[in-house]
Design an enzyme around this catalytic site. Structure first.
Site, PDB file in Angstrom:
ATOM      1  N   SER A 138     -82.326 -92.024  40.869  1.00  0.00           N
ATOM      2  CA  SER A 138     -81.462 -92.777  39.959  1.00  0.00           C
ATOM      3  C   SER A 138     -80.546 -93.684  40.770  1.00  0.00           C
ATOM      4  CB  SER A 138     -80.606 -91.806  39.128  1.00  0.00           C
ATOM      5  OG  SER A 138     -79.576 -92.482  38.434  1.00  0.00           O
ATOM      6  N   TYR A 151     -75.214 -84.331  38.398  1.00  0.00           N
ATOM      7  CA  TYR A 151     -76.416 -85.155  38.286  1.00  0.00           C
ATOM      8  C   TYR A 151     -76.483 -86.160  39.435  1.00  0.00           C
ATOM      9  CZ  TYR A 151     -79.771 -88.547  36.531  1.00  0.00           C
ATOM     10  OH  TYR A 151     -80.849 -89.398  36.404  1.00  0.00           O
TER      11      TYR A 151
END
Length: 260
Positions: A138, A151
């Site tokens: 990401s 995350y």
């Protein structure tokens, strides 16, 4: 119709979002693919659309699920040419207020499962002198993300690990790539409690699962180390490299407080 150098593939987290779209693009290109996720019904819906597709129901948050995928990836009689580590989830909120068990499950899936499957893939591919490993990370991996702290940390691990493997396997015939998308409309928002992002961020900030999947598959075929889909996010990654970490961290924290 896309054309890929892969002869077979395995995609985790293939029941929805980017993983499902990668599966469809591989299917349209005629690449037999093993679909991995917990939701077997969703996998079968996709598998029935393409020749040579098979389903492996596995919970990668468990050792048994991870072992099952590692066995498939390491099978020398039916080698897997492309392995896509796409399974993962996030948790939104203030770290001190979040459930510790959920955070542990997040680390188990995003880090441990990906590590073990990457190890099995690298071992098998290096032994035969060819293969493709695509780890879905990401843009959050390039910057601390208050409100998505765990995350972002897990994705920083994924990007770092993938970069290291790319160098370790250089010259072996094995391609290793990290795909680092920005905001993409998938079930991720629902599972990470970030559905409000759709109203907070403008349309131009969102990329499609189709374009992200295509960029990832093209990138690993070309042996790119890191793939960041979308001009906006490419620019943000470049900016993060030259912005002082303390300032970038504070800016990210302010953005998080505004979203709340």
């Amino acid at each position: 119709m896309p054309s890929f150098p892969f002869t077979t593939a395995l995609v985790t987290g293939a029941s929805s979002g980017i993983g499902a779209e990668m599966a469809r693009q591989l299917g349209r290109a005629g690449v037999p693919t093993v679909l991995v996720a917990r939701r077997g019904d969703k996998l079968r819906e996709i598998a029935e659309q393409f020749d040579g597709f098979s389903v492996l129901e596995a919970d990668l948050g468990t050792a048994a699920g991870q072992d099952a995928v590692m066995e498939a990836v390491g099978n020398t009689e039916d080698p897997i040419d492309l392995v896509v580590n796409n399974a993962g989830f996030g948790t939104s909120g203030q770290f001190a207020e979040l459930d510790a068990d959920r955070l542990g499950d997040e680390v188990e899936l995003n880090v441990k499962a990906l590590t073990r499957i990457s190890n099995a893939a690298a071992r098998a591919m290096a032994a035969r002198g060819s293969g493709y490993l695509l780890n879905v990370s990401s843009v959050a991996s390039f910057q601390a993300a208050p409100g998505l702290a765990v995350y972002a940390a897990t994705k920083a691990y994924v990007t770092s690990l993938t970069e290291a493997l790319h160098e370790e396997l250089r010259g072996t015939g094995v391609h290793v790539t990290a795909l680092c998308p920005g905001l993409t409309k998938t079930e991720f928002q629902e599972h990470s409690n970030t559905t409000e992002y759709e109203a907070t961020f403008p349309d131009f900030a969102w990329t499609s699962a189709e374009s992200v999947a295509a960029a990832g598959l093209d990138g690993v075929a070309k042996n790119k180390t890191i793939v960041v889909p979308g001009a906006l996010y490419k620019g943000l990654v470049v900016t993060s490299d030259i912005t002082p970490r303390a300032f970038a961290r504070r800016l990210s924290g302010l953005a998080s407080s505004i979203r709340r």
